[in-house]
Design a protein around this motif. Structure first.
Motif, mmCIF file in Angstrom:
data_model
loop_
_atom_site.group_PDB
_atom_site.id
_atom_site.type_symbol
_atom_site.label_atom_id
_atom_site.label_comp_id
_atom_site.label_asym_id
_atom_site.label_seq_id
_atom_site.Cartn_x
_atom_site.Cartn_y
_atom_site.Cartn_z
ATOM 1 N N SER A 82 39.292 40.961 -116.791
ATOM 2 C CA SER A 82 40.564 40.309 -116.481
ATOM 3 C C SER A 82 40.401 38.829 -116.188
ATOM 4 O O SER A 82 41.349 38.051 -116.304
ATOM 5 N N GLU A 83 39.200 38.400 -115.790
ATOM 6 C CA GLU A 83 38.957 37.010 -115.432
ATOM 7 C C GLU A 83 38.240 36.238 -116.544
ATOM 8 O O GLU A 83 37.877 35.077 -116.351
ATOM 9 N N THR A 84 38.015 36.864 -117.671
ATOM 10 C CA THR A 84 37.235 36.252 -118.744
ATOM 11 C C THR A 84 38.140 35.900 -119.916
ATOM 12 O O THR A 84 39.007 36.688 -120.317
ATOM 13 N N ASP A 85 37.905 34.703 -120.470
ATOM 14 C CA ASP A 85 38.671 34.243 -121.627
ATOM 15 C C ASP A 85 38.253 35.019 -122.870
ATOM 16 O O ASP A 85 37.065 35.191 -123.152
ATOM 17 N N ASP A 86 39.228 35.469 -123.633
ATOM 18 C CA ASP A 86 38.941 36.257 -124.835
ATOM 19 C C ASP A 86 38.191 35.439 -125.871
ATOM 20 O O ASP A 86 37.313 35.947 -126.569
ATOM 21 N N LYS A 87 38.532 34.153 -126.013
ATOM 22 C CA LYS A 87 37.843 33.315 -126.994
ATOM 23 C C LYS A 87 36.381 33.105 -126.616
ATOM 24 O O LYS A 87 35.508 33.045 -127.489
ATOM 25 N N MET A 88 36.131 32.986 -125.313
ATOM 26 C CA MET A 88 34.743 32.855 -124.876
ATOM 27 C C MET A 88 33.960 34.130 -125.191
ATOM 28 O O MET A 88 32.795 34.075 -125.615
#
Length: 823
Positions: free
Chosen positions: A154-160
């Motif tokens: 939930s805290e992580t960027d999908d693109k990353m």
């Protein structure tokens, strides 16, 4: 018949049929000639090949370039200059493992650049190892980052996450390519340990080592996975079923103890106690099932191992027997037998320890990581397990490789010590002649001291290996328990799961304790399997044509004559066959530069006797090898029964020829077995007839066990004359239309020679080719051919050749005169 002289000519070499063409094998570093001889290539040969074109280096360059460009481009798209330096905007940017991409970029750049440099400029194995472990370290970091980021989804960027996954995929491919480069296209520039004494004696050279493909390996191991017979295949199936059940029980057991622990920590009522009891019983049953299934697997595999071993032995032995005579003469018998035995033993060890032990253990580790991710919802815990196992395996492999140099030196010293002892004892008279006892003891002491030093180093390195393994194990256990404790503090873990993590980690590393031994075994087995696969890959130089015919003896009507049937011979029988050599030119495949036979032409009339004489090395025995089609002519034809031997099957051709060889090799069996070898399955009456014909009756009658007497290895327990008579008895048993006598009476005394000559008269009517040094034994031959330096010097009957006079030092009259003077 009129005696004729043959003029000596220059060697005739057929350039169009010269098979000594060279093909360069870049990967093996050898030049392969058509006669299968391996010639070492100079070191400069590899220098001619651009380094980048060595196996897998182009692929590594392409993947590394794509990794570098793709990572930088995608990272720039996401964050611009910030992807290179997080503080570029002068803001108080805080680095976080789950959202920052600067670590992905810098690690990817360093990894890709190092691979590009290594692929194009670095040739050494050490450079490949450094770059390979750099890539592996990068891969482990990416695994940790990927698992940690997945845990904080939930805290992580999908693109990353997408960039992380792309970098992980490229890094994984780069690790595999670096592993392959280290195996196939890197040079070990370090000092190598000399081969052991036993290896030198067996003719094993490091330059002969060749890589084997996975497909060839599986073909050799096929009897272990798909043996002949429905019951045997059922045992293979049960082996794998029991293995899977054993591993499944091993994985499920910690989950039961986790459930029992959670129930105990939550309450102490009657229902809880019943539930705890149930899970404890399940836990015990699963542990018991693990052991029971292991034993069942071992029992099922016993039959598989025995049956597969028998089938593989038969397959290899049959293949070796089918190889050409030239191959057998070029190879050391000890080398072939050793390669066969070690290869068969290695095949069982590879299946047992790699396919049934190591691979299932690695698959179990993968399943445990899935349990951590799916059941425990702790991806970081899975990353800790993966990193710990990987570091443990790398430390074990590297330290095992380091220890192998001491093992090789110790083995060499042990072999040298044994060799010196045997050498001294076998030459004990010489030692005592020169009072060299102290000298031999001193030589022996040097080898023993070396053995002691290397054995001490082996023990020290073993302690280092065990200590390193325990350090990695305990560090992994501590890291896993800290992660589990952190999850418990956050309310994500239960006490039972914390306990299960401890059990899983210890259970995961237990089978890996033997990894060092398995790796050493795998390396040795790989070499042995290489040797076995190389033997199995050999093809016979002499093969039957697809339309080859069987040689059939047909009755010949008396009214029909031919060039091979003399009209004045009344002893011709329907079972005889004629022989003709037509302009035969031949050089042995391994020595093409030396022409052994130079335009040989002669005819052995049907039912007649032809003798061939000449100095040693004149090509007499080579004629026999061509007649039996152990080799094929470079030019000309060999005709038997009006058919070219190339158009006949080898089995039928040799089945119609009986040979008394110059070297009377006997099998380590009974007299009867050696005599009936010429006609296996013959009755006792035929055996007695052959015994009497070969003048063996008195000798066999004097033995306590008679025909059941063992002759020893190569017939060492009987004399040369007795071995020669046994060889003659074999031919009498075979009863062939063509008989070849290669010095058939050379080891006999005069009286026995006369008796044997009388017994050979029973072969009258058959076509006989006699190779002899004693000219007195061939006076009655229909034709005598005198050879010199691979050519026919003269031919004719005894009287005709004597009438030609001593016109050459190797002519018949000269040889006859020399032997008469000696007598």
């Amino acid at each position: 018949m009129t005696g004729t002289r043959g003029g000596l000519r220059e060697p005739l070499i057929d350039r169009t049929t010269n098979r000594n063409t060279e093909t360069r094998d870049l990967e093996n570093g050898t030049v392969q000639s058509a006669d299968n001889a391996d010639v070492d290539v100079d070191a400069d040969a590899d220098a001619e090949i651009p380094l980048i074109k060595r196996p897998y280096r182009i692929a590594a360059t392409v993947v590394a370039s794509a990794d570098l460009i793709g990572t930088l481009a995608f990272a720039w798209y996401l964050e611009g200059w910030k992807c290179v330096w997080p503080f570029y905007s002068h803001s108080s940017t805080k680095y976080t493992l789950n959202n920052s991409i600067v670590d992905i970029v810098w690690i990817g750049v360093a990894r890709s650049v190092s691979i590009l440099i290594q692929s194009s400029t670095c040739v050494s194995l050490r450079a490949s190892k450094i770059v390979g472990y750099t890539s592996l370290s990068s891969l482990l970091f990416l695994i940790v980052k990927l698992c940690y980021s997945t845990g904080l989804r939930s805290e992580t960027d999908d693109k990353m996450l997408l960039l992380l996954f792309i970098s992980f995929t490229c890094c994984f491919a780069e690790c595999i390519l670096q592993f392959l480069i280290g195996i196939y296209s890197a040079d070990d520039l370090s000092t190598t340990v000399a081969p052991t004494a036993s290896q030198a004696a067996e003719g094993i050279a490091t330059s002969d080592a060749k890589s084997i493909s996975l497909w060839k390996l599986l073909l050799v191991l096929k009897p272990y996975f798909w043996p002949e017979g429905l019951i045997n295949r059922g045992c293979v199936f049960l082996t794998w079923v029991f293995l899977i059940c054993s591993k499944a029980a091993n994985i499920l057991a910690p989950l039961c103890i986790a459930k029992a622990t959670d129930i105990l920590s939550s309450g102490n009522d009657d229902d809880s106690r019943r539930e705890v009891t149930k899970y404890i019983i399940f836990y015990a049953l699963l542990l018991l099932s693990n052991k029971v299934f292991k034993e069942a697997q071992a029992l099922a595999y016993v039959r598989v191992k025995l049956i597969a071993g028998v089938q593989l032995k038969e397959q290899v032995f049959s293949h070796i027997l089918g190889l050409s005579m030239d191959w057998h003469q070029r190879k050391s018998t000890g080398t072939v037998v050793t390669a066969m035995q070690r290869g068969i033993n290695a095949s069982n060890m590879v299946v047992q320890y790699i396919f049934l032990y190591l691979l299932p253990t690695l698959l179990e580790a993968c399943v445990v990581t899935l349990v951590f991710v799916k059941e425990f919802d702790a991806p970081l815990l899975a990353a800790v397990a993966i990193c710990g196992c990987t570091i443990y395996i790398c430390c074990t492999v590297e330290l095992t490789i380091y220890r192998m140099q001491f093992r090789k030196r110790m083995n060499k010293a042990d072999n040298d010590a044994s060799h010196k002892v045997m050498d001294a004892l076998l030459n004990i008279e010489t030692v005592k002649y020169f009072t060299a006892e102290e000298h031999e003891v001193h030589r022996y002491r040097e080898s023993v001291e070396t053995f002691k030093d290397q054995a001490g180093k082996i023990q020290i390195s073993l302690s280092t290996l065990n200590t390193s393994q325990q350090i990695v194990l305990n560090c992994t256990l501590v890291a896993a328990l800290l992660v589990a404790a952190n999850e418990y503090n956050q309310g994500e873990f239960s006490v039972g799961q914390f306990v299960a993590v401890n059990v899983y980690v210890l259970q995961l590393f237990a089978p890996l304790n033997f990894l060092g031994s398995i790796y050493s075994m795998a390396v040795g087995s790989y070499v042995d399997l290489q040797n076995l696969c190389n033997i199995m890959a050999e093809k016979p130089d002499i093969q039957d044509k697809e339309d080859a015919q069987n040689l059939v003896v047909r009755p010949t009507p008396p009214s029909i004559t031919s060039d091979l049937m003399p009209t004045d011979n009344n002893n011709t029988t329907p079972s005889a066959l004629g022989i003709e050599f037509r302009d035969v030119v031949f050089a042995y495949p391994s020595r093409k530069e030396v022409t052994v036979l130079k335009g040989i032409s002669f005819t052995v009339a049907l039912g007649s006797t032809t003798a061939i004489v000449g100095a040693t090395g004149s090509g007499k025995t080579t004629l026999l090898a061509l007649l039996l089609r152990f080799y094929e002519t470079d030019q000309g034809e060999v005709i038997v029964g009006n058919k070219n031997v190339l158009d006949l099957t080898q089995k039928s051709l040799r089945g119609h020829i009986g040979v008394v060889p110059q070297d009377h090799a006997l099998f380590n069996d009974t007299l009867k077995y050696n005599i009936v070898y010429g006609a296996r399955g013959a009755d006792d009456a035929s055996v007695q007839t052959a015994v009497q014909g070969a003048q063996l009756s008195d000798f066999i009658g004097s033995l306590p066990d008679g025909l059941e007497t063992l002759v020893g290895e190569r017939g060492q327990q009987i004399s040369g004359g007795q071995k020669q008579r046994i060889a003659i008895a074999r031919v009498l048993m075979k009863d062939c239309p063509i008989v070849v006598l290669d010095e058939a009476t050379s080891s006999l005394d005069s009286r026995t020679e006369e008796q044997i000559q009388a017994s050979l008269e029973s072969l009258r009517g058959r076509t006989k080719l006699v190779i002899a040094h004693r000219l007195s034994t061939i006076q009655q031959a229909d034709q005598i051919i005198v050879m010199s330096s691979g050519e026919i010097l003269e031919s004719g009957s005894h009287e005709e050749l004597l009438a030609l006079g001593k016109w050459h030092e190797q002519c018949y009259a000269s040889l006859w005169d020399k032997q008469k003077k000696v007598e």
